[in-house]
Design a protein around this motif. Sequence first.
Motif, short mmCIF file in Angstrom:
data_model
loop_
_atom_site.label_atom_id
_atom_site.label_comp_id
_atom_site.label_asym_id
_atom_site.label_seq_id
_atom_site.Cartn_x
_atom_site.Cartn_y
_atom_site.Cartn_z
N GLU A 35 0.93 -1.10 -0.08
CA GLU A 35 0.09 -0.19 0.07
C GLU A 35 0.88 1.16 -0.06
O GLU A 35 1.80 1.40 0.92
CB GLU A 35 -0.81 -0.04 1.19
CG GLU A 35 -1.53 1.23 1.50
CD GLU A 35 -2.37 1.61 0.49
OE1 GLU A 35 -3.50 1.07 -0.05
OE2 GLU A 35 -2.24 3.19 0.29
N SER A 105 -6.38 -4.56 -5.73
CA SER A 105 -7.61 -3.64 -5.35
C SER A 105 -7.21 -2.12 -5.40
O SER A 105 -7.31 -1.57 -4.13
CB SER A 105 -8.07 -4.20 -3.98
OG SER A 105 -9.39 -3.50 -3.76
N ARG A 163 -17.24 5.87 -8.70
CA ARG A 163 -17.24 5.07 -7.23
C ARG A 163 -18.28 6.05 -6.38
O ARG A 163 -18.70 7.24 -6.49
CB ARG A 163 -15.78 6.11 -6.74
CG ARG A 163 -15.68 5.81 -4.98
CD ARG A 163 -14.53 6.23 -4.71
NE ARG A 163 -13.65 4.97 -4.82
CZ ARG A 163 -12.32 5.17 -4.20
NH1 ARG A 163 -11.70 6.13 -3.66
NH2 ARG A 163 -11.81 3.80 -4.50
N ASP A 290 -13.65 -1.25 -6.66
CA ASP A 290 -13.85 -0.20 -7.60
C ASP A 290 -13.36 -0.59 -9.07
O ASP A 290 -13.91 -0.03 -10.18
CB ASP A 290 -13.76 0.98 -7.25
CG ASP A 290 -14.57 1.71 -6.11
OD1 ASP A 290 -15.21 0.86 -5.81
OD2 ASP A 290 -14.12 2.68 -5.72
N HIS A 303 -18.72 -1.45 0.73
CA HIS A 303 -19.33 -2.57 1.06
C HIS A 303 -19.20 -3.93 0.15
O HIS A 303 -18.69 -4.93 0.57
CB HIS A 303 -20.66 -2.45 1.38
CG HIS A 303 -21.56 -3.53 2.26
ND1 HIS A 303 -22.20 -3.24 3.37
CD2 HIS A 303 -21.24 -4.70 2.36
CE1 HIS A 303 -22.62 -4.43 3.99
NE2 HIS A 303 -22.33 -5.39 3.22
#
Length: 394
Positions: A35, A105, A163, A290, A303
């Motif tokens: 990250e 992700s 988004r 997304d 979610h």
Amino acid sequence: PRGHVVVVGGGFGGATVAKYLRMWSQLGVDVTLVERNPQFISCPISNLVIGGDKTIADITMGYEGLTRNWGVRVLQDTVTSIDAGARKLTLASGAVLSYDRLVLSPGIEFLFDEVPGLESEAARTSILHAWKAGPQTVALRKQLEDMRDGGVYALTIPRAPYRCPPGPYERACLVANYLQKAKPKSKVLVLDANEEITSKKALFTQAFERYKGILEYRPGSELREVDAASRTAILEFDKVRADVLNVVPPQRAGDIAAKSGLKLINKRWVDIDWLSFESVNTPGVHVIGDAIFPAPTMPKSGHMANQHAKVTAAAILNLLAGEAPNPNPVVMNTCYSFVDVKNVIHVASVHQYDAAKKTVLPVSGAGGVSAAANEMEGRYALSWARNIWADMLV
Ligand code: FAD
């Protein structure tokens, strides 16, 4: 099963898949999470920071729980390229990681080149999106605090899919709520590229009624260009000059997913196999959150990303054990939206894999929306946030 899974992105999808791979393999599978940011900052609840009811500290959390509780190796770095043939990836620091399976992700990237006037960094320091929570969330709040009473806040919404479908309408309500109290002569202008409100339409229409006189909603108002110096939104037939111009630009999958040779749909979103979330053309690379091309009526939400993560963790453990993924995954979603600092509305849905259509379809009769905005759901919304943050990070 055994093996090494690398996860790129520590947001709603990535942090969840990292934790659940460790949990469900009983710590048998090694997981490295890469990250770029030192901490997680949540988009959900960030509109309350912009409205002034919460602070950035309330939505910021560390990654140490993933390491301490689950033994996830967390690297603060940026993945710059993927060699899917060799199952290796390279980091900005120069390090190279090998993997058995890779999960991306990375969330979204903004298509600034589709908004003339916003190509330059300079323009983008005054015309904010605040559509990735972080420094821009704080900066947009500051712009609202500095705005004169009688000023105009204009928010532009891109065409769907983007988004968080209800997110812009929630933001408009919370900014109107703040201005109504603090600077009552001001205006909120919502310039929506879509022909109508794209989520919880009846409920947001009711909410907008409560802000009559302050908030004006203009559907079918696609942004063509921005004049950053005068903070003007240029539409097809109109120009809107604002004191605070908040542009949510059109979006696509994050760079690492969009520029690594994975098959895209509409040049924007990754095409995946819904049983495993594996890219349809790049074996061993799974994409969630997304960044994927959404199934019918499936929102780009935190979610949903959390649910993609769980289906993917289970599928990867099966694949590492030489078994097929579960043939019948079911996922669900709830999105709460604040219409003021206490009253909230929700939409919920359930989505199930359809073997004939090879996609995930909404289950008819499941889910629904609030009857009306209410304070009970205001408490539920804050609990939802605390629960999902704990589910990802603790
Ligand atoms: P993200 O959570 O954005 O995570 C992506 C991560 O990947 C980032 O941390 C990024 O730094 C990292 N990354 C990207 N590329 C690299 C790379 N190459 N190397 C290393 N790291 C990388 N959803 C809800 O469910 N409920 C809500 O109430 C809600 N409210 C919202 C309100 C607003 C204002 C906004 C903007 C969004 C909201 N959402 C909500 C949507 C939700 O935030 C997103 O759907 C969710 O964050 C998607 O998760 P993700 O894992 O795909 O991406």
